[in-house]
Design a protein around this motif. Structure first.
Motif, mmCIF file in Angstrom:
data_model
loop_
_atom_site.group_PDB
_atom_site.id
_atom_site.type_symbol
_atom_site.label_atom_id
_atom_site.label_comp_id
_atom_site.label_asym_id
_atom_site.label_seq_id
_atom_site.Cartn_x
_atom_site.Cartn_y
_atom_site.Cartn_z
ATOM 1 N N UNK A 167 0.879 -1.078 -0.625
ATOM 2 C CA UNK A 167 -0.228 0.228 -0.307
ATOM 3 C C UNK A 167 0.646 1.315 -0.044
ATOM 4 N N UNK A 168 1.785 1.192 1.187
ATOM 5 C CA UNK A 168 2.899 2.835 0.720
ATOM 6 C C UNK A 168 3.488 3.003 -0.845
ATOM 7 N N UNK A 219 4.154 5.738 -5.580
ATOM 8 C CA UNK A 219 3.810 5.825 -6.758
ATOM 9 C C UNK A 219 2.267 6.336 -7.860
ATOM 10 N N UNK A 220 2.028 6.644 -7.272
ATOM 11 C CA UNK A 220 0.595 7.564 -7.376
ATOM 12 C C UNK A 220 0.865 8.505 -7.565
ATOM 13 N N UNK A 274 2.623 14.099 -9.454
ATOM 14 C CA UNK A 274 3.292 15.375 -9.707
ATOM 15 C C UNK A 274 3.988 15.541 -11.280
ATOM 16 N N UNK A 275 4.063 13.945 -11.814
ATOM 17 C CA UNK A 275 4.644 13.813 -12.526
ATOM 18 C C UNK A 275 3.948 14.565 -14.556
#
Length: 324
Positions: A12-13, A18-19, A24-25
């Motif tokens: 989950x972390x 990654x999300x 942000x990208x």
């Protein structure tokens, strides 16, 4: 030698990390795409006119290759300066009242009202400023011109101090009126940023100030304001970025002039965003490229202001703690 501690990240972390990285990208990619689009569309006008001539010419006649943003950029900066000068004291006072003075039962209502002000469409502010505020500001503009007209930017051409028969039309559709309206639009944004920072001032330092005999104002002056200085500067800069790009409200109020007009109380002003709104519908292919060049200049200016604000907040005491 101290042992290095590592924490195992669960699925989950990792997915959450990654999300956030992807989000942000995507935001940065969209911003870069907007800048690249404006640059490509503005290339024809910038190559024909030259960057320096484009920045220093006050005329706007793109079809005969006489155009530039010197006048509209000056008007944009003046309107934003008037707006920030009015909105910052209003935002600081409101934020301090909500965070440190108002009863707890009233704070939620005040926060909701401030947030609702930020949600009001800009066209509503523009219509209100045009049909209601302007006629009530003329007296203030006349008084400022009569008593402080010796200051260059408060001088009004063709008006003698204390002249009772001076036409009121010389004070309408001015930078000052537009700046007041924009100030009311950006004040809720600035207030929200400042309020959040003021609320994070350490409770121990607040209580310590009271224990040493400080009054409420003394506590605010010695604890809250120094702690929240980064938030004040950051909120001010974010409001400035919004003021620089305001379009509809300014477009409804001002009387567009394509000349550098530094007298804020005098009728006639302009801004980059209003220029684009005014000429977008009837622009030729080359004229559209010139408008894109003006939009690129405004994009870069707003980007610089927002990046400056974020860097100041990050380096401040409040910004450093909020990132921890």
């Amino acid at each position: 030698m101290p042992r290095r501690l590592t924490a195992a990240r669960g699925l989950g972390d990792r997915m959450f990390r990654y999300q956030l990285t992807a989000t942000g990208g995507i935001v940065l990619a969209i911003m870069a795409a907007v800048g690249l689009f404006l640059l490509l569309r503005a290339g024809q006008a910038l190559r024909a006119r030259g960057v320096w001539a484009f920045l220093t010419t006050a005329q706007w006649q793109p079809d005969v290759h006489r155009f530039g943003i010197a006048a509209v950029l000056t008007g944009t900066l003046l309107i934003a300066a008037v707006a920030v000068t009015i909105s910052v004291p209003l935002a600081i006072g409101t934020a301090l009242f909500i965070s440190d003075v108002a009863p707890r039962s009233l704070r939620r209502t005040l926060v909701t009202m401030v947030d609702l002000m930020a949600a009001v469409p800009s066209v509503v502010y523009g219509l209100w400023g045009l049909f209601f505020l302007q006629q009530h500001v003329i007296g203030l503009s006349r008084w400022l011109s009569d008593w402080f007209g010796w200051i260059p930017f408060l001088h009004v051409d063709g008006v003698q101090a204390g002249e009772p028969l001076a036409s009121q039309s010389v004070y309408t559709a001015s930078t000052f009126v537009a700046g007041i309206v924009v100030a009311l639009m950006v004040a809720p944004i600035q207030c929200s940023v400042m309020r959040e920072v003021f609320a994070q001032a350490p409770a121990g330092e607040r209580e310590g100030a009271y224990a040493l005999g400080a009054t409420r104002w003394g506590m605010i002056r010695s604890v809250v304001l120094p702690y929240g200085m980064g938030g004040i500067i950051g909120g001010t800069m974010l409001g400035l970025g919004r003021a620089l790009g305001e379009t509809i409200a300014v477009y409804l109020i001002i009387s567009p002039v394509f000349a550098i007009q530094p007298h804020i109380l005098q009728t006639g002003s302009n801004s980059v965003s209003s220029l684009i709104a005014l000429h977008y519908g009837d622009a030729s292919t080359f004229g559209m490229s010139a408008l894109m060049a003006a939009g690129l200049a405004l994009f870069l200016l707003t980007l610089a202001v927002n990046f400056t604000a974020s860097s100041i907040v990050a380096r401040s005491r409040s910004g450093a703690q909020s990132e921890a």
